[in-house]
Motif scaffolding. Structure first.
Motif, PDB file in Angstrom:
ATOM      1  N   TRP A   3       7.015   1.238  10.057  1.00  0.00           N
ATOM      2  CA  TRP A   3       5.654   0.907   9.599  1.00  0.00           C
ATOM      3  C   TRP A   3       5.518   1.242   8.117  1.00  0.00           C
ATOM      4  N   VAL A   4       6.158   2.313   7.713  1.00  0.00           N
ATOM      5  CA  VAL A   4       6.186   2.739   6.314  1.00  0.00           C
ATOM      6  C   VAL A   4       7.634   2.768   5.836  1.00  0.00           C
ATOM      7  N   SER A   5       7.894   2.107   4.710  1.00  0.00           N
ATOM      8  CA  SER A   5       9.210   2.213   4.078  1.00  0.00           C
ATOM      9  C   SER A   5       9.275   3.538   3.331  1.00  0.00           C
ATOM     10  N   ARG A   6      10.242   4.364   3.671  1.00  0.00           N
ATOM     11  CA  ARG A   6      10.294   5.723   3.135  1.00  0.00           C
ATOM     12  C   ARG A   6      11.115   5.793   1.854  1.00  0.00           C
ATOM     13  N   TYR A   7      10.543   6.490   0.888  1.00  0.00           N
ATOM     14  CA  TYR A   7      11.279   6.844  -0.321  1.00  0.00           C
ATOM     15  C   TYR A   7      11.567   8.343  -0.270  1.00  0.00           C
ATOM     16  N   ASN A   8      12.151   8.874  -1.328  1.00  0.00           N
ATOM     17  CA  ASN A   8      12.469  10.298  -1.352  1.00  0.00           C
ATOM     18  C   ASN A   8      11.205  11.139  -1.232  1.00  0.00           C
ATOM     19  N   ALA A  41      -4.785   7.676   8.874  1.00  0.00           N
ATOM     20  CA  ALA A  41      -4.002   6.481   9.175  1.00  0.00           C
ATOM     21  C   ALA A  41      -4.154   6.063  10.627  1.00  0.00           C
ATOM     22  N   ALA A  42      -4.210   7.044  11.527  1.00  0.00           N
ATOM     23  CA  ALA A  42      -4.388   6.717  12.942  1.00  0.00           C
ATOM     24  C   ALA A  42      -5.757   6.088  13.196  1.00  0.00           C
ATOM     25  N   ALA A  43      -6.785   6.615  12.543  1.00  0.00           N
ATOM     26  CA  ALA A  43      -8.143   6.111  12.745  1.00  0.00           C
ATOM     27  C   ALA A  43      -8.326   4.716  12.161  1.00  0.00           C
ATOM     28  N   ASN A  44      -7.523   4.373  11.154  1.00  0.00           N
ATOM     29  CA  ASN A  44      -7.678   3.083  10.462  1.00  0.00           C
ATOM     30  C   ASN A  44      -6.410   2.244  10.561  1.00  0.00           C
ATOM     31  N   PHE A  45      -5.694   2.434  11.669  1.00  0.00           N
ATOM     32  CA  PHE A  45      -4.379   1.820  11.830  1.00  0.00           C
ATOM     33  C   PHE A  45      -4.426   0.296  11.722  1.00  0.00           C
ATOM     34  N   GLU A  46      -5.419  -0.312  12.345  1.00  0.00           N
ATOM     35  CA  GLU A  46      -5.490  -1.780  12.348  1.00  0.00           C
ATOM     36  C   GLU A  46      -5.663  -2.321  10.926  1.00  0.00           C
ATOM     37  N   LEU A  47      -6.571  -1.721  10.153  1.00  0.00           N
ATOM     38  CA  LEU A  47      -6.791  -2.174   8.787  1.00  0.00           C
ATOM     39  C   LEU A  47      -5.536  -1.976   7.943  1.00  0.00           C
ATOM     40  N   LEU A  48      -4.932  -0.802   7.998  1.00  0.00           N
ATOM     41  CA  LEU A  48      -3.758  -0.511   7.169  1.00  0.00           C
ATOM     42  C   LEU A  48      -2.569  -1.391   7.556  1.00  0.00           C
ATOM     43  N   SER A  49      -2.537  -1.802   8.819  1.00  0.00           N
ATOM     44  CA  SER A  49      -1.437  -2.654   9.275  1.00  0.00           C
ATOM     45  C   SER A  49      -1.539  -4.073   8.734  1.00  0.00           C
ATOM     46  N   ARG A  50      -2.679  -4.429   8.148  1.00  0.00           N
ATOM     47  CA  ARG A  50      -2.819  -5.766   7.568  1.00  0.00           C
ATOM     48  C   ARG A  50      -2.032  -5.918   6.277  1.00  0.00           C
ATOM     49  N   TYR A  51      -1.657  -4.807   5.667  1.00  0.00           N
ATOM     50  CA  TYR A  51      -0.898  -4.896   4.423  1.00  0.00           C
ATOM     51  C   TYR A  51       0.487  -5.475   4.690  1.00  0.00           C
ATOM     52  N   GLY A  52       0.963  -6.259   3.732  1.00  0.00           N
ATOM     53  CA  GLY A  52       2.290  -6.845   3.873  1.00  0.00           C
ATOM     54  C   GLY A  52       3.378  -5.798   3.948  1.00  0.00           C
ATOM     55  N   ARG A  53       3.146  -4.678   3.251  1.00  0.00           N
ATOM     56  CA  ARG A  53       4.127  -3.593   3.243  1.00  0.00           C
ATOM     57  C   ARG A  53       3.418  -2.281   2.958  1.00  0.00           C
ATOM     58  N   ARG A  54       3.925  -1.217   3.562  1.00  0.00           N
ATOM     59  CA  ARG A  54       3.439   0.132   3.288  1.00  0.00           C
ATOM     60  C   ARG A  54       4.629   0.985   2.852  1.00  0.00           C
ATOM     61  N   VAL A  55       4.398   1.841   1.864  1.00  0.00           N
ATOM     62  CA  VAL A  55       5.456   2.727   1.399  1.00  0.00           C
ATOM     63  C   VAL A  55       4.921   4.155   1.364  1.00  0.00           C
ATOM     64  N   LEU A  65       0.843  -1.188   0.000  1.00  0.00           N
ATOM     65  CA  LEU A  65       0.000   0.000   0.000  1.00  0.00           C
ATOM     66  C   LEU A  65       0.881   1.243   0.000  1.00  0.00           C
ATOM     67  N   ALA A  66       0.622   2.168  -0.924  1.00  0.00           N
ATOM     68  CA  ALA A  66       1.324   3.454  -0.939  1.00  0.00           C
ATOM     69  C   ALA A  66       0.459   4.507  -0.262  1.00  0.00           C
ATOM     70  N   LEU A  67       1.066   5.278   0.634  1.00  0.00           N
ATOM     71  CA  LEU A  67       0.388   6.353   1.354  1.00  0.00           C
ATOM     72  C   LEU A  67       1.119   7.659   1.037  1.00  0.00           C
ATOM     73  N   ILE A  68       0.453   8.546   0.305  1.00  0.00           N
ATOM     74  CA  ILE A  68       1.093   9.770  -0.189  1.00  0.00           C
ATOM     75  C   ILE A  68       0.167  10.945   0.096  1.00  0.00           C
ATOM     76  N   ALA A  69       0.740  12.063   0.506  1.00  0.00           N
ATOM     77  CA  ALA A  69      -0.074  13.249   0.785  1.00  0.00           C
ATOM     78  C   ALA A  69       0.716  14.504   0.462  1.00  0.00           C
ATOM     79  N   HIS A  70       0.071  15.425  -0.209  1.00  0.00           N
ATOM     80  CA  HIS A  70       0.676  16.730  -0.425  1.00  0.00           C
ATOM     81  C   HIS A  70       0.708  17.516   0.885  1.00  0.00           C
ATOM     82  N   ASP A  71       1.492  18.585   0.914  1.00  0.00           N
ATOM     83  CA  ASP A  71       1.769  19.282   2.182  1.00  0.00           C
ATOM     84  C   ASP A  71       0.507  19.638   2.959  1.00  0.00           C
ATOM     85  N   ALA A  72      -0.460  20.252   2.295  1.00  0.00           N
ATOM     86  CA  ALA A  72      -1.665  20.695   2.994  1.00  0.00           C
ATOM     87  C   ALA A  72      -2.521  19.528   3.459  1.00  0.00           C
TER      88      ALA A  72
END
Length: 288
Positions: free
Chosen positions: A211-216, A173-187, A157-164
């Motif tokens: 919890w999230v593998s960080r890219y640039n 992510a905090a509200a849905n932490f359990e569901l998102l944590s089911r993914y094998g990997r988050r980036v 699962l990719a999680l991306i957000a612009h500054d605002a």
């Protein structure tokens, strides 16, 4: 529910094209939910020629794109309430190398969906996923043919957000932490990834374990790095909280990621509105 519907030429010119793949997979759900479509001319004609959705009164033909059909869908996403023309979202199956996919009306369709918190669906996988989630919300039994979209343990699962939109991403992510944590990997990219890791540690995720593998960061190529994962089949769902009100210096990189997603139309789900994503999460929990 009433959606705009359009597909670039590539996606309806052969029997196994994306438009027909979507309709074959979801026709039962479309009929169960009585989903209506305002379909742009050539898309409507292709559905009729293929004899799909026969007898479905919710399918309405709109003008060809060159005659303003897509522009009318944009206005209806915003809403023409005095005329009874208000769309709940839009499905636009995009061919990333078709020049019409970056015409102003195509870009405006997505932008207005994001602004108004309505689904903008640009891939077959996203369309199938959306229909299944609406079926779950309607109390219908799960469609086993959609199970592959929800095999979270084997997916990235990719999680991306612009500054605002970073505060909204953290709250989501905090509200849905359990569901998102089911993914094998988050980036994620740059700052968003770091903030998400800090949130996860505060939730009890093992300290020092990402919890999230960080890219640039996005401006330094993070969107391009995640696009590469998508193209290689190593990222199956992207949650992308976009800020539609601010011009961005790395707009080309953002478009590159979007093109990668639409290139993998059968395999990748992309969601861009916090309201739409939360509705997916609520249904995903119920479906599981």
């Amino acid at each position: 529910m009433l959606l705009g519907l359009a597909a670039n030429r590539l996606h309806h010119r052969s029997d196994d094209a994306a438009l027909f793949t979507f309709l074959r997979a979801c026709e039962q759900g479309i009929r169960e939910l009585n989903i209506g479509f305002h379909a742009v001319g050539r898309t409507y004609d292709a559905i009729a020629a293929a004899e799909m959705l026969k007898g479905h009164k919710g399918l309405v033909r709109y003008p060809y794109g060159r005659e303003g059909g897509l522009m009318k869908l944009v206005a209806e996403v915003v809403g023409m309430p005095d005329e009874g023309r208000v769309l709940d979202g839009a499905i636009y199956l995009t061919d990333p190398v078709d020049p019409s996919s970056i015409f102003p009306e195509a870009l405006a369709l997505k932008r207005q969906c994001v602004i108004h918190g309505k689904p903008f669906i640009s891939t077959v996988a996203s369309a199938r996923d959306w229909v299944e989630m609406e079926r779950i919300h309607a109390g219908l039994p799960r469609d086993r043919h959609a199970d592959s979209l929800h095999s979270y343990a084997s997916q990235t699962l990719a999680l991306i957000a612009h500054d605002a939109m970073k505060p909204a991403m953290l709250e989501f992510a905090a509200a849905n932490f359990e569901l998102l944590s089911r993914y094998g990997r988050r980036v994620g990219t740059g700052t968003t990834g770091q903030k998400l890791n800090e949130m996860a540690w505060s939730k009890g995720w093992p300290a020092g374990t990402l919890w999230v593998s960080r890219y640039n960061s996005g401006p330094l190529g993070g969107d391009a790095q995640i696009a590469d994962l998508v193209l290689e089949g190593r990222c199956q769902r992207a949650i992308f909280f976009e800020d539609p009100h601010v011009a961005r210096q790395h707009e080309a990189d953002i478009q590159l990621l979007e093109r990668a997603v639409t290139t993998k139309t059968l395999d990748v789900v992309c969601m861009t509105s916090p309201a739409v994503v939360q509705r997916w999460c609520d249904a995903a929990v119920r479906r599981a």
